[in-house]
Design an enzyme around this catalytic site. Structure first.
Site, mmCIF file in Angstrom:
data_model
loop_
_atom_site.group_PDB
_atom_site.id
_atom_site.type_symbol
_atom_site.label_atom_id
_atom_site.label_comp_id
_atom_site.label_asym_id
_atom_site.label_seq_id
_atom_site.Cartn_x
_atom_site.Cartn_y
_atom_site.Cartn_z
ATOM 1 N N ASN A 140 13.269 41.273 -31.094
ATOM 2 C CA ASN A 140 13.020 39.811 -31.664
ATOM 3 C C ASN A 140 11.513 39.669 -31.752
ATOM 4 O O ASN A 140 10.998 39.520 -30.933
ATOM 5 C CB ASN A 140 13.924 38.752 -30.547
ATOM 6 C CG ASN A 140 13.538 37.306 -31.113
ATOM 7 O OD1 ASN A 140 13.129 37.274 -32.320
ATOM 8 N ND2 ASN A 140 13.807 36.389 -30.310
ATOM 9 N N TRP A 141 11.262 39.830 -33.112
ATOM 10 C CA TRP A 141 9.404 39.651 -33.110
ATOM 11 C C TRP A 141 9.105 38.255 -33.151
ATOM 12 O O TRP A 141 8.126 37.884 -33.035
ATOM 13 C CB TRP A 141 9.427 40.200 -34.528
ATOM 14 C CG TRP A 141 9.354 41.673 -34.536
ATOM 15 C CD1 TRP A 141 10.021 42.598 -33.700
ATOM 16 C CD2 TRP A 141 8.933 42.687 -35.663
ATOM 17 N NE1 TRP A 141 9.892 44.015 -34.044
ATOM 18 C CE2 TRP A 141 9.467 43.746 -35.285
ATOM 19 C CE3 TRP A 141 8.536 42.257 -36.740
ATOM 20 C CZ2 TRP A 141 9.221 45.052 -36.173
ATOM 21 C CZ3 TRP A 141 8.271 43.478 -37.607
ATOM 22 C CH2 TRP A 141 8.385 44.912 -37.527
ATOM 23 N N LYS A 142 10.020 37.225 -33.241
ATOM 24 C CA LYS A 142 9.819 35.723 -33.013
ATOM 25 C C LYS A 142 9.208 35.427 -34.231
ATOM 26 O O LYS A 142 8.879 36.161 -35.344
ATOM 27 C CB LYS A 142 9.186 35.409 -31.606
ATOM 28 C CG LYS A 142 10.264 35.720 -30.681
ATOM 29 C CD LYS A 142 10.016 35.342 -29.264
ATOM 30 C CE LYS A 142 10.792 35.637 -28.129
ATOM 31 N NZ LYS A 142 10.686 34.941 -27.133
ATOM 32 N N HIS B 258 19.666 31.589 -30.063
ATOM 33 C CA HIS B 258 18.563 31.920 -29.239
ATOM 34 C C HIS B 258 18.076 30.590 -28.458
ATOM 35 O O HIS B 258 17.953 29.657 -29.019
ATOM 36 C CB HIS B 258 17.287 32.384 -29.778
ATOM 37 C CG HIS B 258 16.335 33.112 -29.096
ATOM 38 N ND1 HIS B 258 15.393 32.350 -28.318
ATOM 39 C CD2 HIS B 258 15.946 34.284 -28.688
ATOM 40 C CE1 HIS B 258 14.543 33.250 -27.652
ATOM 41 N NE2 HIS B 258 14.918 34.248 -27.879
ATOM 42 N N GLU C 150 15.356 29.637 -27.724
ATOM 43 C CA GLU C 150 14.337 28.841 -28.405
ATOM 44 C C GLU C 150 14.609 27.985 -29.587
ATOM 45 O O GLU C 150 13.946 26.946 -29.742
ATOM 46 C CB GLU C 150 13.076 29.854 -28.562
ATOM 47 C CG GLU C 150 12.345 30.253 -27.349
ATOM 48 C CD GLU C 150 11.694 31.684 -27.849
ATOM 49 O OE1 GLU C 150 11.403 32.299 -28.883
ATOM 50 O OE2 GLU C 150 11.258 32.047 -26.559
ATOM 51 N N GLU D 11 20.700 35.833 -21.667
ATOM 52 C CA GLU D 11 19.142 35.835 -21.509
ATOM 53 C C GLU D 11 19.030 34.343 -20.899
ATOM 54 O O GLU D 11 18.902 33.435 -21.423
ATOM 55 C CB GLU D 11 18.635 35.585 -23.100
ATOM 56 C CG GLU D 11 18.593 36.621 -24.215
ATOM 57 C CD GLU D 11 17.543 36.702 -24.949
ATOM 58 O OE1 GLU D 11 16.980 37.569 -25.012
ATOM 59 O OE2 GLU D 11 17.316 35.549 -25.892
ATOM 60 N N GLY E 253 9.923 35.756 -21.843
ATOM 61 C CA GLY E 253 8.633 35.598 -21.942
ATOM 62 C C GLY E 253 7.817 35.181 -20.606
ATOM 63 O O GLY E 253 6.571 34.882 -20.438
ATOM 64 N N SER F 52 12.236 39.442 -20.565
ATOM 65 C CA SER F 52 11.273 40.051 -19.915
ATOM 66 C C SER F 52 11.568 41.601 -19.760
ATOM 67 O O SER F 52 11.116 42.189 -18.809
ATOM 68 C CB SER F 52 10.793 39.510 -18.570
ATOM 69 O OG SER F 52 10.053 38.331 -19.065
ATOM 70 N N GLY G 21 11.846 40.834 -26.535
ATOM 71 C CA GLY G 21 10.811 39.773 -27.326
ATOM 72 C C GLY G 21 9.683 40.465 -27.400
ATOM 73 O O GLY G 21 9.558 41.389 -28.138
ATOM 74 N N GLY G 22 8.423 39.997 -26.371
ATOM 75 C CA GLY G 22 7.134 40.321 -26.384
ATOM 76 C C GLY G 22 7.049 41.940 -26.526
ATOM 77 O O GLY G 22 6.216 42.404 -27.386
#
Ligand code: PEP
Length: 254
Positions: free
Chosen positions: A12-14, A100, A102, A170, A176, A214, A235-236
């Site tokens: 997930n590149w957000k 998600h 977010e 999640e 994150g 994470s 994610g990151g």
């Protein structure tokens, strides 16, 4: 024991990436996937909506899948700034993340909204990855399992099958933050999710359950080894090709 569910590692590149960097990242991931010759696992990248076409072209022929990060429930209409599932499909996507945390937090998305988005994904021929997870306060007050059960009940539409649904667990507090549940806690949550899924659909045992929060190259082997974990939503660490490919490599061979 032979695997019955095909592992999926999803990135997930957000809200990250401009065209030039995204092309390099996508090509590096596609090149690494091809070179590794993995035929026993799926790799998915979910760039921002503006880059779905570009990234789809960059990975074409490699086997790497492309997805959106969200979609609207409607196929078209007066919804300024939103993206329909059909548009994602038209741009080259085969999957879409819905619900998600977010989105749930930043845009007030309820389970009912998430459910409608999952249905929209099906309507457009996309595979929805439905995200659920507890907050830190919910975990600390012992409500994790109840929260997960409620989210599943509210977010999974009728008609879900092993082939048309992926669920991502999640924990919100792990996204994150560099914090992760223990392997045992992940296994417990996934076992609970699969049991609860059995109450809302017929083919619960075949649904792929991803862990997200994470995940990095350094902890992927442990997290992916947990019972009932069929892959990861990353994610990151999905923004670096080497790191993302190292996570994909951590999937145990079938
Ligand atoms: C995510 O946003 O889905 C996620 C898991 O992020 P991170 O890997 O950065 O915690």
């Amino acid at each position: 024991m032979a695997r019955t569910r095909r592992p999926l590692i999803a990135g997930n590149w957000k809200m990250n990436g401009l065209r030039a960097d995204a092309i390099v990242l996508a090509r590096d991931i596609a090149g690494g996937f091809r070179q590794a010759g993995w035929t026993d696992r799926d790799l998915l990248v979910c760039p921002p909506a503006t880059l779905v076409v570009t990234v789809s072209e960059a990975v074409r022929g490699s086997g790497v899948l492309v997805g959106g990060q969200d979609c609207h429930a409607e196929a078209s209409g007066a919804h300024t700034g939103d993206i329909a599932a059909e548009m994602l499909r038209d741009a080259g996507a085969s999957c879409v993340i819905v619900g998600h945390s977010e989105r749930r937090t930043d845009h007030g998305e309820t389970d009912a909204v998430v459910r409608a988005k999952a249905q929209a994904a099906w309507r457009a021929g996309l595979l929805p990855i439905v995200c659920i997870g507890e907050t830190l306060a919910e975990r600390e007050s012992g409500r994790t399992f109840a929260v997960l059960a409620n989210q599943l009940k509210g977010s999974i539409p009728n008609g879900a099958t092993a082939a048309n649904l992926v669920v991502a667990y999640e924990p919100v507090w792990a996204i994150g933050t560099g914090k992760t549940p223990t392997t045992g806690e992940v296994a417990d949550a996934h076992a609970h999710i699969r049991k609860e899924l059995g109450g809302v659909m017929a083919e619960a045992s075949g649904v792929r359950l991803l862990y997200g929060g994470s995940v990095k190259a350094s902890n992927a082997s442990d997290l992916l080894a947990a019972d009932d974990v069929d892959g990861a939503l990353v994610g990151g660490a999905s923004l670096k090709a080497d790191e993302f490919l190292a996570i994909a490599k951590a999937v145990q061979r079938s």
